[in-house]
Design a protein around this motif. Structure first.
Motif, mmCIF file in Angstrom:
data_model
loop_
_atom_site.group_PDB
_atom_site.id
_atom_site.type_symbol
_atom_site.label_atom_id
_atom_site.label_comp_id
_atom_site.label_asym_id
_atom_site.label_seq_id
_atom_site.Cartn_x
_atom_site.Cartn_y
_atom_site.Cartn_z
ATOM 1 N N ILE A 152 0.844 -1.201 0.000
ATOM 2 C CA ILE A 152 0.000 0.000 0.000
ATOM 3 C C ILE A 152 0.877 1.247 0.000
ATOM 4 O O ILE A 152 0.680 2.155 -0.806
ATOM 5 C CB ILE A 152 -0.971 -0.013 1.199
ATOM 6 C CG1 ILE A 152 -2.033 -1.101 0.997
ATOM 7 C CG2 ILE A 152 -1.613 1.358 1.389
ATOM 8 C CD1 ILE A 152 -2.867 -1.388 2.226
ATOM 9 N N THR A 172 2.642 1.546 -3.382
ATOM 10 C CA THR A 172 1.723 1.938 -4.447
ATOM 11 C C THR A 172 1.367 3.414 -4.340
ATOM 12 O O THR A 172 1.334 4.129 -5.348
ATOM 13 C CB THR A 172 0.458 1.062 -4.412
ATOM 14 O OG1 THR A 172 0.854 -0.301 -4.575
ATOM 15 C CG2 THR A 172 -0.514 1.441 -5.513
ATOM 16 N N LYS A 173 1.126 3.888 -3.133
ATOM 17 C CA LYS A 173 0.824 5.312 -2.955
ATOM 18 C C LYS A 173 2.016 6.176 -3.350
ATOM 19 O O LYS A 173 1.853 7.237 -3.957
ATOM 20 C CB LYS A 173 0.409 5.593 -1.508
ATOM 21 C CG LYS A 173 -0.977 5.073 -1.179
ATOM 22 C CD LYS A 173 -1.369 5.426 0.243
ATOM 23 C CE LYS A 173 -2.784 5.022 0.545
ATOM 24 N NZ LYS A 173 -3.206 5.465 1.885
ATOM 25 N N ARG A 201 2.104 6.351 -7.096
ATOM 26 C CA ARG A 201 1.077 7.287 -7.590
ATOM 27 C C ARG A 201 1.548 8.732 -7.446
ATOM 28 O O ARG A 201 1.353 9.545 -8.342
ATOM 29 C CB ARG A 201 -0.238 7.079 -6.820
ATOM 30 C CG ARG A 201 -1.006 5.853 -7.275
ATOM 31 C CD ARG A 201 -2.191 5.522 -6.373
ATOM 32 N NE ARG A 201 -3.003 6.638 -5.985
ATOM 33 C CZ ARG A 201 -4.131 7.016 -6.601
ATOM 34 N NH1 ARG A 201 -4.562 6.343 -7.642
ATOM 35 N NH2 ARG A 201 -4.815 8.040 -6.164
ATOM 36 N N GLY A 252 -4.676 3.057 -8.345
ATOM 37 C CA GLY A 252 -5.763 3.251 -7.383
ATOM 38 C C GLY A 252 -6.657 2.020 -7.302
ATOM 39 O O GLY A 252 -7.091 1.620 -6.226
ATOM 40 N N ASP A 269 -5.611 -0.961 -7.908
ATOM 41 C CA ASP A 269 -4.785 -1.936 -7.199
ATOM 42 C C ASP A 269 -4.916 -1.740 -5.691
ATOM 43 O O ASP A 269 -5.027 -2.715 -4.942
ATOM 44 C CB ASP A 269 -3.329 -1.821 -7.645
ATOM 45 C CG ASP A 269 -2.442 -2.895 -7.034
ATOM 46 O OD1 ASP A 269 -2.793 -4.084 -7.149
ATOM 47 O OD2 ASP A 269 -1.421 -2.537 -6.440
ATOM 48 N N LEU A 270 -4.930 -0.485 -5.238
ATOM 49 C CA LEU A 270 -5.134 -0.211 -3.809
ATOM 50 C C LEU A 270 -6.484 -0.756 -3.354
ATOM 51 O O LEU A 270 -6.600 -1.330 -2.272
ATOM 52 C CB LEU A 270 -5.056 1.291 -3.530
ATOM 53 C CG LEU A 270 -3.673 1.926 -3.583
ATOM 54 C CD1 LEU A 270 -3.787 3.441 -3.457
ATOM 55 C CD2 LEU A 270 -2.771 1.360 -2.508
ATOM 56 N N LYS A 271 -7.484 -0.573 -4.195
ATOM 57 C CA LYS A 271 -8.811 -1.102 -3.866
ATOM 58 C C LYS A 271 -8.741 -2.617 -3.702
ATOM 59 O O LYS A 271 -9.314 -3.176 -2.780
ATOM 60 C CB LYS A 271 -9.802 -0.727 -4.963
ATOM 61 C CG LYS A 271 -11.204 -1.210 -4.730
ATOM 62 C CD LYS A 271 -12.108 -0.775 -5.873
ATOM 63 C CE LYS A 271 -13.502 -1.341 -5.714
ATOM 64 N NZ LYS A 271 -14.361 -0.951 -6.844
ATOM 65 N N THR A 276 -7.839 -1.443 0.697
ATOM 66 C CA THR A 276 -7.784 -0.131 1.345
ATOM 67 C C THR A 276 -9.169 0.505 1.312
ATOM 68 O O THR A 276 -9.918 0.325 0.353
ATOM 69 C CB THR A 276 -6.774 0.803 0.650
ATOM 70 O OG1 THR A 276 -7.144 0.954 -0.714
ATOM 71 C CG2 THR A 276 -5.368 0.260 0.747
ATOM 72 N N ASP A 321 -4.341 11.003 -1.835
ATOM 73 C CA ASP A 321 -2.877 11.005 -1.808
ATOM 74 C C ASP A 321 -2.273 12.349 -2.157
ATOM 75 O O ASP A 321 -1.098 12.426 -2.519
ATOM 76 C CB ASP A 321 -2.301 9.934 -2.738
ATOM 77 C CG ASP A 321 -2.791 8.539 -2.431
ATOM 78 O OD1 ASP A 321 -3.152 8.306 -1.255
ATOM 79 O OD2 ASP A 321 -2.818 7.704 -3.334
#
Length: 104
Positions: free
Chosen positions: A16, A19-20, A23, A72, A74-76, A80, A100
């Protein structure tokens, strides 16, 4: 064998954060590209900054925006919580700020 979205991802917090971070880095590249490609860009740019517009640059902007969107998603998939809690409520006039701290 039980199917689990985290079966290959034992430490989702690490992914997480990573990934953030990706982004945010993509958003910085997007802002640089927009600064150099869009005459009406409202971010930071010198008044006489040379602008080069092309179809290819416009497509590049779109693809970077898509990459940010897919990360985003992928975060889902990592479970998250949504940063836009009112987005599914058509009665709500609330428009949440971009997640973010992205400028997009």
């Amino acid at each position: 064998m039980e199917s689990n979205s985290n079966s290959l991802n034992p430490e989702p917090e690490i992914h997480i954060r990573a990934t953030k971070t990706l982004r945010q880095k993509l958003d910085a590249v997007l802002q640089d590209l927009r600064r150099d490609s869009e005459p009406d860009f409202t971010g930071e740019r010198e008044p006489n900054w040379p602008v080069h517009r092309s179809r290819e640059r416009s497509i590049a902007v779109t693809k970077i925006q898509e990459a940010i969107m897919w990360l985003g998603m992928d975060l889902k998939g990592l479970g998250t919580p949504t940063p836009y809690p009112q987005s599914y409520n058509p009665e709500s006039p609330v428009v949440e700020p971009t997640a973010d701290g992205l400028t997009l």
